[in-house]
Design a protein around this motif. Structure first.
Motif, PDB file in Angstrom:
ATOM      1  N   HIS A 159      31.178 -46.435 -56.555  1.00  0.00           N
ATOM      2  CA  HIS A 159      30.745 -46.557 -55.162  1.00  0.00           C
ATOM      3  C   HIS A 159      29.302 -47.030 -55.048  1.00  0.00           C
ATOM      4  O   HIS A 159      28.655 -46.846 -54.018  1.00  0.00           O
ATOM      5  CB  HIS A 159      31.042 -45.258 -54.410  1.00  0.00           C
ATOM      6  N   CYS A 169      36.188 -50.212 -48.890  1.00  0.00           N
ATOM      7  CA  CYS A 169      36.516 -49.385 -50.056  1.00  0.00           C
ATOM      8  C   CYS A 169      37.340 -48.184 -49.594  1.00  0.00           C
ATOM      9  O   CYS A 169      37.152 -47.715 -48.469  1.00  0.00           O
ATOM     10  CB  CYS A 169      35.213 -48.912 -50.705  1.00  0.00           C
ATOM     11  N   CYS A 171      36.850 -45.248 -50.100  1.00  0.00           N
ATOM     12  CA  CYS A 171      35.960 -44.119 -49.767  1.00  0.00           C
ATOM     13  C   CYS A 171      35.489 -44.177 -48.321  1.00  0.00           C
ATOM     14  O   CYS A 171      34.884 -43.233 -47.829  1.00  0.00           O
ATOM     15  CB  CYS A 171      34.757 -44.090 -50.709  1.00  0.00           C
ATOM     16  N   CYS A 176      31.498 -51.455 -51.853  1.00  0.00           N
ATOM     17  CA  CYS A 176      31.391 -50.738 -53.132  1.00  0.00           C
ATOM     18  C   CYS A 176      31.987 -51.616 -54.242  1.00  0.00           C
ATOM     19  O   CYS A 176      32.895 -52.414 -53.998  1.00  0.00           O
ATOM     20  CB  CYS A 176      32.176 -49.438 -53.111  1.00  0.00           C
TER      21      CYS A 176
HETATM   22 ZN   LIG Z   1      33.431 -46.721 -52.145  1.00  0.00          ZN
END
Ligand SMILES: [Zn+2]
Length: 323
Positions: A159, A169, A171, A176
């Motif tokens: 990340h 991403c 996340c 990232c």
């Molecule tokens: Zn990420």
């Protein structure tokens, strides 16, 4: 056969592998089970059974557990999305299985320690690893110690943001390195490019290519697949440059399931991008980007050696590898 120094356990999304490990990292006695995902009680029972069977008469063997996710230094899995667990105090729950210490650590961090102790980075004290698989993970060893961070969340190399406002991403952030170099991302990027690719490509015929499809196509000589992997390598080199500028490691390892099949394109591109962005290139050699050596065993071995360290030192749980 040498005596075991610890039990190592790797809890993957589909399989759970446990083994007794010798001081030199050798895997002695191995067991493989299905991971009971989304069932914390069954997961803990499975771990208890594995530990008791492997320990036999030894009631004091240290136990090291590597797991994909966020793990706090006191042995609590805060969030393990692949296994479907949240806030499980694994070390405390399993305390009745052994009189030895129980170390629980992120799987990629465990793998990095394994590689540093007995794998591709043996003999080096400062090591960075980036693991390529469905996602991107990694680990850092500084001066022989596994870097865990204040909350245990250090070294989430996947990340590192390489492009502000870039690709989405999993996340939730954008840009990232995982959004450019994970198996999932490589498959998606190939799928996006295939329709407009001017030449022939086998990727055009695939509905939703995976990272594995792309690496197989690249190995078969497909130019689009090779380009996509080379670009992923460049992004990795950009991330590696930030890691090298921050940590000045002796070696950068590329590990994980996808590393070997893609290395012919990824490693040279990453090395070039790293060389161009590394500070102090006039006065130091860029660290080599090398392939990890322990394969799927790295996390299990590293977790076991971390637990063995803690037993030897009687160390507090938040202390990493004390070489
Ligand atoms: Zn990420």
């Amino acid at each position: 056969m040498p005596d075991p120094v610890a039990i190592g356990i790797d809890i993957g999304g589909t399989k759970l592998v446990a083994a007794t490990i010798a001081a030199d990292g050798r895997v002695l006695d191995r067991q493989r089970r299905e991971t009971p995902a989304h069932d914390t009680g069954l997961l803990l029972d499975t771990l208890r059974t594995s530990i008791r069977q492997l320990a036999g008469e030894r009631g004091d063997l240290p136990v090291g557990i590597g797991i994909a996710g966020l793990v706090s230094p006191d042995g609590v899995i805060r969030y393990g999305p692949n296994i479907g667990v949240r806030d499980v105090a694994i070390a405390r729950e399993l305390a009745d299985t052994t009189a030895g210490p129980i170390a629980v650590v992120n799987d990629a961090s465990a793998a990095t320690l394994g590689e540093q102790r007995v794998g591709a980075a043996r003999g080096h004290c400062d090591v960075v690893m980036i693991t390529l698989g469905t996602g991107v993970g990694g680990g850092v060893v500084v001066d022989g110690h596994l870097l865990l961070g204040a909350n245990g969340f250090a070294a989430e190399t996947g990340h590192i943001i390489v492009k502000e406002g870039g690709r989405r991403c999993p996340c939730g952030n954008r840009g990232c390195i995982e959004a450019y170099a994970s198996g999932t991302s490589i498959g998606r990027i190939a799928a996006e490019r295939a329709p407009d690719h001017p030449g022939e490509t086998v990727l055009r015929g695939l509905d939703a290519p995976t990272g594995k499809d792309v690496s197989q196509a690249a190995l078969g000589g497909d130019p689009l697949a090779q380009t996509v992997l080379t670009e992923a390598g460049t992004w990795l080199g950009v991330a590696a440059a930030s890691l090298v500028n921050l940590l000045d490691p002796e070696v950068v390892l590329i590990g994980g399931g996808a590393a070997l099949a893609t290395s012919r394109w990824v490693v040279p591109a990453a090395s070039e991008a790293l060389q161009q962005r590394m500070i102090g290139a006039e006065w130091r050699k860029a660290p080599a980007i090398e392939l990890a050596a322990l394969g799927d065993d790295a996390g299990m071995v590293g977790a076991a050696l971390l637990a063995a360290d803690r037993a030897q030192r009687g160390a507090g749980e938040n202390e990493g590898s004390l070489a």
